[in-house]
Motif scaffolding. Structure first.
Motif, PDB file in Angstrom:
ATOM      1  N   SER A   1      -1.803  -3.631  14.616  1.00 42.08           N
ATOM      2  CA  SER A   1      -0.866  -2.541  14.350  1.00 42.08           C
ATOM      3  C   SER A   1      -0.324  -2.635  12.936  1.00 42.08           C
ATOM      4  O   SER A   1       0.001  -3.723  12.465  1.00 42.08           O
ATOM      5  N   GLY A   2      -0.305  -1.539  12.260  1.00 35.09           N
ATOM      6  CA  GLY A   2       0.231  -1.528  10.895  1.00 35.09           C
ATOM      7  C   GLY A   2      -0.806  -1.853   9.846  1.00 35.09           C
ATOM      8  O   GLY A   2      -0.488  -1.956   8.668  1.00 35.09           O
ATOM      9  N   SER A   3      -2.064  -2.016  10.253  1.00 33.87           N
ATOM     10  CA  SER A   3      -3.084  -2.415   9.285  1.00 33.87           C
ATOM     11  C   SER A   3      -3.619  -1.216   8.497  1.00 33.87           C
ATOM     12  O   SER A   3      -4.398  -1.392   7.570  1.00 33.87           O
TER      13      SER A   3
ATOM     14  N   LYS B   1      -4.966   1.818  10.027  1.00 32.52           N
ATOM     15  CA  LYS B   1      -6.012   2.577  10.716  1.00 32.52           C
ATOM     16  C   LYS B   1      -5.718   4.068  10.712  1.00 32.52           C
ATOM     17  O   LYS B   1      -6.557   4.894  10.335  1.00 32.52           O
ATOM     18  N   THR B   2      -4.517   4.385  11.153  1.00 32.15           N
ATOM     19  CA  THR B   2      -4.161   5.800  11.240  1.00 32.15           C
ATOM     20  C   THR B   2      -4.144   6.455   9.866  1.00 32.15           C
ATOM     21  O   THR B   2      -4.598   7.580   9.694  1.00 32.15           O
ATOM     22  N   THR B   3      -3.676   5.686   8.913  1.00 31.95           N
ATOM     23  CA  THR B   3      -3.656   6.210   7.547  1.00 31.95           C
ATOM     24  C   THR B   3      -5.072   6.560   7.096  1.00 31.95           C
ATOM     25  O   THR B   3      -5.322   7.640   6.540  1.00 31.95           O
ATOM     26  N   LEU B   4      -5.979   5.662   7.389  1.00 32.47           N
ATOM     27  CA  LEU B   4      -7.370   5.885   7.006  1.00 32.47           C
ATOM     28  C   LEU B   4      -7.926   7.129   7.686  1.00 32.47           C
ATOM     29  O   LEU B   4      -8.581   7.971   7.064  1.00 32.47           O
TER      30      LEU B   4
HETATM   31  N1  LIG Z   1       5.103   7.871   5.281  1.00 29.04           N
HETATM   32  C1  LIG Z   1       5.073   6.537   5.146  1.00 29.04           C
HETATM   33  N2  LIG Z   1       5.895   5.968   4.258  1.00 29.04           N
HETATM   34  C2  LIG Z   1       5.907   4.627   4.102  1.00 29.04           C
HETATM   35  N3  LIG Z   1       5.125   3.803   4.790  1.00 29.04           N
HETATM   36  C3  LIG Z   1       4.268   4.318   5.694  1.00 29.04           C
HETATM   37  C4  LIG Z   1       4.227   5.715   5.908  1.00 29.04           C
HETATM   38  N4  LIG Z   1       3.298   5.968   6.866  1.00 29.04           N
HETATM   39  C5  LIG Z   1       2.808   4.745   7.225  1.00 29.04           C
HETATM   40  N5  LIG Z   1       3.390   3.780   6.527  1.00 29.04           N
HETATM   41  C6  LIG Z   1       3.115   2.328   6.603  1.00 29.04           C
HETATM   42  O1  LIG Z   1       1.733   2.130   6.453  1.00 29.04           O
HETATM   43  C7  LIG Z   1       1.309   1.032   7.211  1.00 29.04           C
HETATM   44  C8  LIG Z   1       0.083   1.431   7.996  1.00 29.04           C
HETATM   45  O2  LIG Z   1       0.424   2.341   8.994  1.00 29.04           O
HETATM   46  P1  LIG Z   1      -0.666   2.925  10.008  1.00 29.04           P
HETATM   47  O3  LIG Z   1      -1.753   3.520   9.240  1.00 29.04           O
HETATM   48  O4  LIG Z   1       0.050   3.809  10.946  1.00 29.04           O
HETATM   49  O5  LIG Z   1      -1.131   1.627  10.771  1.00 29.04           O
HETATM   50  P2  LIG Z   1      -1.900   1.526  12.142  1.00 29.04           P
HETATM   51  O6  LIG Z   1      -2.309   2.893  12.527  1.00 29.04           O
HETATM   52  O7  LIG Z   1      -2.978   0.611  11.831  1.00 29.04           O
HETATM   53  O8  LIG Z   1      -0.928   0.942  13.087  1.00 29.04           O
HETATM   54  C9  LIG Z   1       2.464   0.658   8.091  1.00 29.04           C
HETATM   55  O9  LIG Z   1       3.032  -0.545   7.554  1.00 29.04           O
HETATM   56  C10 LIG Z   1       3.412   1.779   7.976  1.00 29.04           C
HETATM   57  O10 LIG Z   1       4.740   1.319   8.081  1.00 29.04           O
END
Ligand SMILES: Nc1ncnc2c1ncn2[C@@H]1O[C@H](COP(=O)(O)OP(=O)(O)O)[C@@H](O)[C@H]1O
Ligand SMILES: [Mg+2]
Lengths: 245, 841
Positions: free
Chosen positions: A54-56, A58-61
């Protein structure tokens, strides 16, 4: 070593390319780099899991690849189109034409009935006779008796099955799924997973699946692992190895 | 853009929220109703004027003189031909011998068949024509009711006693409303001479009325005889002139009422913006999903714009319908201000205009919360951090939308004002009032939060905290409800303060009775009468009537034509009633120059009141030439002074030093004081019986008159303000309804945590109690400031912050807020939590 594996099949066309993707968020003075220099290609028709804690990132990608968000640097090209110069309008049209989505929290539109939810992407294209196709899809996911129910009148599993039907209604070339079973119990998860893979095989859609469930990831052809915003491994799975042999 | 899909989505998406949407848009209903009813009414009135124009004048042509028609005048009048009537009119005291009462009245002595168009409405009806056949009179009904006088009773005017032949109910072309100020009495012209009231120096008007052949063009005649009439000093009035004047007045009234009604529309617009804002907030995820599956930014925006537009149309149409209904009430509201019979018809122009303005307002205000829909990111489907959901940068279009709202308000204000200064003033006033209310609301909220005692019971703290929940509309609600409180209280306090000011004139020892039109030979005997009744003449003031002949060496006729003249033209033409004395009064303050009580030079050094000096565009040292019944008098501006018009006494624009006017034709004013109404009546009776030409006004009459004017004025404004007040409560209802889901979730949570129903009910009650208190405090504070400012700066009077009125407004607002809030929360506690959650969207 991994590259060797991919080069083994030069015949397949690439549908998604990520090159040197970096995403950073500014929070006040500090800059938080969430994705660093991510590069990969995905072949048309294949299935791929993105895993990581979690937090790596993935969703961002996933958001970057699907054209929902813009990278700080690097490029994404989807179905042969570089996304960076495209406007919001053009991105929307591209998504509508080629992309399907399944979300962890289902994301059905609460004011529409099940069948209306399924029809939305097709209707957006200006198609008018989508009712039958939507109905068939809902039958396929086993909801033929729930056509006119509203999301609040459906269970979580049922909602996700409606979402699946919606994702496939436009016959997308690529489907992005972000933790599709993350909000479901084990038993319901199985049904949804099975439907997801069945529909995928049947329509030949490329699948990009984000999950932290390794068991589920193993069912795809390839697993990309993220940690701290970087790709730490990228390998073919056994199921893929079996197929290609 | 795919409009078919947009319409379909708009329709489907609204399915569960239509009632709510309609409620939002009904914020504009009362505003539209106000505009439609006012405009429709005045359209009808204009139509009536078109048809009954001749009734306004009662004749085809009226010719007026300030002196009796001499043979030359008569020759001129006869040359016009047609059927003629004559009228001599003047103010005088009327004495009712039976009731032993006297009253200043407007006497009209008539000869001939006037009015030629329309009819006197009298009781008995025959009296209208019969009264000219003897020593008979028609007396204003209101006057007769006031003094308990009956038909057949005597009335004494000057030296003649008439028998009252009938009650005068309605005079064509004149509104009954003004009869209270100067009740009218008609007598036959034959007896004017005998009354002894028409003498040199007394102000008498002489009229000739004409009924002319159908093809006679009175306007042409008036124009053609311009020079001759000027020489004869005859002024003329025709039907078309009278009509134009009436239309102009009507237009002003119509615009004024529209502006007051428009406030309701603006308030409704703010309500629309605020509730759409909440509505969109609940639709953000939907929009994000739509964007994900391929809807374009503007398509998703269009869905909600369509919803808002359709509801706006419904709201505006509803408002138009109500407006048509209310239009029927307006004649009742304006009471008998309107001297015509008005037919009631629907004015489609008014309806169209109201609907367009209403819809435009609703859409413009809705744009502000709708525009961000374009910028809702599809990323919201992946993570729900709402704060970044609509893009961080400033949205230029939203700023443009704000600008458009401002422009539209300004445009409307200008379009509905007779002068641009008024329009701009209204616009600025509106924006400042709304801004101050908002600021006050915010301050109230911050202060309450900061200083609320933490030791209070939980339900109190929770009820208050509810008003601070995220995305609360508390400030908008305080604005909506507070504006109503502000309106009502400001009107009331201003009225009370002004009345109190006038009443205070009569305090111990101050004058409360004035005799005027006293001729020089009558002075001493009248003084004896006053003395003999144990009262005294506090002030004796001579009055000389004159006109201006030239200003700064230039003749007034020439000056009136002069484009470069910086003063006002009416100031050149008016009759000046001047006095002379050797010192200034306490109520006068010297601003510039010196007041020479007596100067023996050839040229009189006069003192001008500052306003009239401005209107005449003259400074110290400028020369003025006056004309006193044909005799020129040279004067020079010696000083300029401020006059406090705050005493019951005669005040003057121009004061002469002694030594110039002593020999001029003049009459005198006595200022006196009677300690009781009985004494005042007795003195008036005694004076008038001895000198019928002398008139008296006592303070109570003035107070009654001002009271009656204020009452009529504030009643009309209050009626128009009602639209805003209702709008305020519609906005309140809308906000409470849209906050229902949130509130329900809170209730369910509280119940889960073990709160009892009565406790939850108390929390809700306390929430509305605070809201009501906040809103009324906001309105009351601003209204205290505003009415103080109006009373102090505009009327130069003392402000009375009547405590009871404040308490009543506070109570009423709080009560209504709680009533609306609680009746909306009814279902919340009755059903099991889950069922409720599922049923609502
Ligand atoms: N809008 C944002 N502003 C600042 N940090 C963000 C934002 N969106 C996501 N993050 C940070 O980016 C990191 C990756 O999030 P995310 O892609 O959701 O991880 P996963 O889906 O792997 O759990 C997290 O540490 C999250 O806190
Ligand atoms: Mg995630």
């Amino acid at each position: 070593m991994m590259n060797a594996d991919m080069n083994a099949e030069p015949m397949r066309r690439t549908i998604l390319t990520a090159a040197n993707l970096t995403k950073a968020y500014k929070s006040g003075e500090r800059e938080l780099t969430v994705l660093k220099d991510v590069t990969f290609e995905i072949e048309e028709g294949s299935s791929c899991a993105v895993v990581g804690p979690s937090g790596s990132g993935k969703t961002t990608l996933l958001g970057l690849c699907a054209g929902l968000d813009r990278a700080s640097s690097g490029t994404v090209s989807l179905v042969g189109e570089d996304l960076s110069p495209l406007s919001e309008e053009e991105l929307a049209e591209l998504r509508n034409r080629y992309v399907g989505f399944v979300f962890q929290s289902f994301q059905l539109i609460p004011t529409l009935t099940a069948i209306e939810n399924v029809m939305v992407p097709a209707e957006l294209r200006g198609e008018t006779r989508v009712h039958r196709r939507a109905k068939e899809l809902l039958e396929k996911v086993g909801l033929s008796d729930r056509l006119h129910h509203y999301p609040t009148q459906l269970s979580g599993g049922e909602q996700q099955r409606v979402a699946l039907a919606r994702a496939f209604v436009n016959k997308p070339r690529i489907l992005f799924a972000d933790e599709p079973t993350g909000n479901l119990d084990a038993e319901t998860s199985d049904t949804v997973e099975k439907l997801l893979f069945d529909l995928n095989h049947e329509s030949g859609t490329t699948l990009v699946l984000v999950t932290h469930n390794l068991e589920l990831a193993e069912k795809t052809d390839r697993i990309i692992s993220l940690r701290g915003g970087m790709v730490v491994s990228d390998r073919l799975t056994e199921s893929r190895s079996l197929v290609s042999q | 853009m795919n409009w078919g899909w947009i319409l379909q989505m708009a329709w489907r998406d609204s399915r569960h929220s239509r009632r709510r949407l309609i409620l939002y848009m009904s914020s504009i209903v009362m505003g539209v109703a106000a505009l439609v009813s006012v405009r429709s009414f005045s359209d009808n009135l204009l139509h009536s004027v078109e048809q009954q124009a001749k009734i306004l004048l009662g004749a085809d042509l009226a010719i007026r003189s300030n002196s009796p028609f001499d043979p030359e005048d008569e020759a001129f009048l006869q040359s016009i031909g047609g059927i003629q009537a004559r009228q001599v009119s003047f103010s005088s005291m009327a004495l009712f011998p039976t009731q032993q009462a006297t009253r200043l009245v407007q006497v009209r002595a008539l000869r001939g068949e006037f009015p030629f168009y329309g009819e006197f409405e009298t009781e008995p009806a025959s009296a209208a024509r019969d009264f000219q056949s003897g020593k008979l009179a028609l007396v204003d009904n209101i006057l007769m009711l006031q003094y308990g006088v009956e038909v057949g009773d005597p009335i004494k005017i000057g030296n003649v006693t008439f028998e009252i032949k009938g009650r005068l109910l309605q005079i064509p072309g004149e509104s009954v409303a003004f009869s209270e100020f100067a009740p009218r009495i008609y007598i036959p012209e034959t007896f004017v001479e005998e009354t002894g009231l028409v003498q040199l120096g007394s102000r008498v008007r002489f009229h000739a009325f004409f009924k002319l052949p159908v093809d006679f063009d009175a306007d042409k005649l008036v124009e053609a005889t311009d020079e001759e009439r000027e020489r004869l000093e005859l002024s003329a009035d025709t039907v078309s002139e009278r009509k134009e004047r009436f239309e102009r007045q009507l237009n002003n009234l119509d615009r004024f009422l529209s502006l007051v009604g428009f406030i309701a529309l603006v308030l409704g617009g703010i309500g629309v913006a605020s509730s759409i804002h909440l509505y969109i907030r609940q639709r953000m995820e939907t929009v994000a999903v739509l964007r994900c599956v391929g809807a374009r930014p503007y398509a998703s925006f269009a869905i909600y714009l369509v919803q808002a537009g359709l509801m706006g149309i419904l709201g505006a149409l509803g408002g138009a319908l109500i407006g048509i209904g209310i239009q029927r009430l307006i004649p009742l509201i304006l009471g008998n201000l309107i001297p015509l019979e008005i037919e009631q018809a629907v004015s489609w122009g008014a309806v169209g205009q109201g609907v367009l303005v209403g819809l435009g307002t609703a859409l413009l205000f809705a744009l502000i919360p709708l525009l961000p829909v374009r910028r809702i990111s599809p990323l919201l489907t992946l993570r729900s951090d709402y704060e970044n959901a609509t893009g961080g940068k400033r949205d230029l279009l939203v700023i443009v939308a704000f600008g458009l709202v401002g422009l539209a308000l300004l445009g409307f204000s200008l379009a509905y004002s007779s002068r641009w200064q008024v329009g701009l003033g209204f616009f600025v006033g509106l924006v400042v009032t709304l801004g101050l209310l908002t600021a006050l609301a915010k301050v109230t909220m911050v202060i309450t939060r900061r200083y609320f005692p933490s030791g209070w019971q939980y339900v109190w703290r929770q009820g208050l905290a509810n008003l601070y929940r995220p995305h609360n509309q508390t400030v908008v609600l305080m604005l909506a409800v507070g504006l109503g409180a502000f309106f009502i209280l400001t009107l009331y306090l201003t009225q009370v303060s002004l009345l109190d000011e006038v009443s205070s004139f009569g305090e111990e020892g101050r004058p409360n009775l004035i005799f005027f039109d006293i001729q020089t030979p009558q002075k001493d005997e009248l003084r004896q009468i006053v003395d003999s009744m144990d009262m005294e003449v506090l002030q004796e003031v001579p009055i000389v009537t004159m006109r201006l002949a030239s200003v700064k060496g230039i003749g007034v006729d020439e000056l009136r034509e002069d484009e470069s003249y910086g003063g006002r033209r009416w100031a050149l033409r008016r009759e000046y009633r001047c006095t002379y004395r050797d010192e200034l009064w306490d109520s006068e303050t010297l601003l510039e120059g010196t007041f020479a009580g007596r100067n023996d030079e050839q040229i009189a050094e006069v003192s001008l009141e500052q306003g009239i000096a401005e209107d005449l565009d003259v400074k110290i040292g400028d020369s003025l030439t006056f004309d006193i019944l044909g005799i020129p008098l040279e004067a020079r501006v010696g000083s300029i002074r401020a006059v406090e018009w705050r005493n019951f006494q005669t005040n003057f624009f121009i004061v002469f030093p002694t030594g110039f006017l002593e020999e001029a034709p003049q009459f005198h004013v006595f200022v006196s004081r009677a300690d009781t109404p009985e004494k005042s009546a007795a003195l008036q009776r005694a004076a008038i019986q001895r000198f019928p030409n002398v008139s008296a006004v006592d303070l109570s009459l003035v107070i009654d008159t001002i009271d009656s004017i204020l009452e009529k004025l504030t009643f009309v404004i209050r009626f128009m303000a009602l639209f805003s007040i209702i709008t305020g409560f519609v906005v309140l209802t809308g906000a409470i309804v849209s906050g229902r889901y949130q509130r329900m979730k809170e209730c369910i949570l509280l119940r889960t945590l073990g709160a009892s129903r009565p406790q939850i009910r108390r929390i809700l009650l306390i929430e509305y109690l605070f809201l009501g208190i906040f809103a009324s405090i906001t309105g009351i504070v601003l209204s205290l400031v505003a009415s103080w400012a109006i009373v102090y700066f505009v009327f130069d009077a003392v402000f009375i912050p009547e405590f009871m009125a404040v308490v009543v407004v506070l109570g009423a607002v709080v009560f209504l807020t709680i009533a609306i809030g609680m009746s909306n929360s009814r279902g919340l506690l009755e059903h099991p939590p889950l069922e409720v959650l599922r049923a609502e969207d």
